[in-house]
Design a protein around this motif. Sequence first.
Motif, short mmCIF file in Angstrom:
data_model
loop_
_atom_site.label_atom_id
_atom_site.label_comp_id
_atom_site.label_asym_id
_atom_site.label_seq_id
_atom_site.Cartn_x
_atom_site.Cartn_y
_atom_site.Cartn_z
N SER A 13 3.03 5.78 1.59
CA SER A 13 2.01 5.07 0.84
C SER A 13 2.66 4.24 -0.26
N ARG A 62 0.86 2.88 -2.78
CA ARG A 62 -0.21 2.68 -3.75
C ARG A 62 0.35 2.46 -5.15
N GLU A 70 -5.75 8.96 0.43
CA GLU A 70 -6.29 7.61 0.22
C GLU A 70 -7.82 7.65 0.13
N GLU A 96 -8.75 8.70 -3.32
CA GLU A 96 -8.62 7.64 -4.31
C GLU A 96 -9.73 6.60 -4.14
N VAL A 112 -9.98 3.94 7.39
CA VAL A 112 -9.04 5.06 7.32
C VAL A 112 -9.28 6.04 8.47
N GLU A 121 -2.86 0.49 5.45
CA GLU A 121 -2.81 -0.06 4.10
C GLU A 121 -3.05 -1.57 4.10
#
Length: 350
Positions: A6, A8, A111, A114, A217, A256
């Motif tokens: 990830s 992020r 994810e 978040e 996702v 992503e």
Amino acid sequence: MHRTYSMRQTRAPTASQIENPPPPVSSTKSNRWLGKGGLGHAFRKNAAGAFGPDLSKKLSQLVKMEKNVMRSMELVARERMEVAQQLSIWGEACDEDVSDVTDKLGVLIYEIGELEDLFVDRYDQYRVTIKSIRNIEASVQPSRDRKQKITDEIAKLKYKDPNSPRIVVLEQELVRAEAESLVAEAQLSNITREKLKAAFQYQFDALREHCEKVAIVAGYGKHLLDLIDDTPVTPGETRQAYDGYEASKAIIQDCEEALTNWVSSKAVVKSSLSTRSRTLSLRHRENRSKTRGEGVDLSAQDQPLKGDRDSWLPADQHPSYQRDSDVEDLESTADGEPRGREEEREPVPV
């Protein structure tokens, strides 16, 4: 997480964030002296409905209930992140394919957590806008109370002392109070409609973005599951060596990228009205616009008199004047005294 692809922490703003900048951090994420669970929720809801102006009590209770909803969503987001970490920790001791896939699944679930945390911030825009309606209602309540108080005083005085000179004063105050209340009520009506539409625009836009991204996702999570070889093996048989590390990494990066490039204009789910609903909605808008367009022009109802005094004519000299033979106006007698219609008329010779 022990293994993660990830990005992020170093990720640039997404297309959706550029199009619709993220709101400030939700106000529900601080000042939690009443606790996080059901006791604090119940106290906030009941306290909001017990205090404050009568006009804003119901909306105050709604605002507090929405605050409870947001704190519950925040708790779900935080626990989902913890679940994602625990899933990755459990997968470390499994076979290579299960270990790699569970680690990547942990990335996706983290994810989602978040995304839920960001959804709380966007949801708070809706709650704050509803809260502004509550504040307007609270400001209108004093004008209502003042008008009601004056009305009660007038009724009391008329019962006790009908000839009291204070009644005239109170009636004048009541006229002023009604004028102030009329302005306040009009502002409340206008602001309520404006803020209500804006508030639920915030909520539905946030829901749409959140659900679309969670669906993205979930779709890539199912692609990860295809990397696990679930073919049954007999005792003593060894499975084929796992070679899906690059594939799982590519799936995470594709996910992503899809989340980064998502914008509301590219949303997959579209709401389409039926023919009947569309026709009725269009008819309603047309009727509303037609009602707004109609009006009575009163600008020419009173024509101004000319500047000279000779322009004025008596009523009986106008061309359109017709005397009503059945109704007699006041006439003067021989000595100049007025004679009413109730007096006996002199016989008219035929």
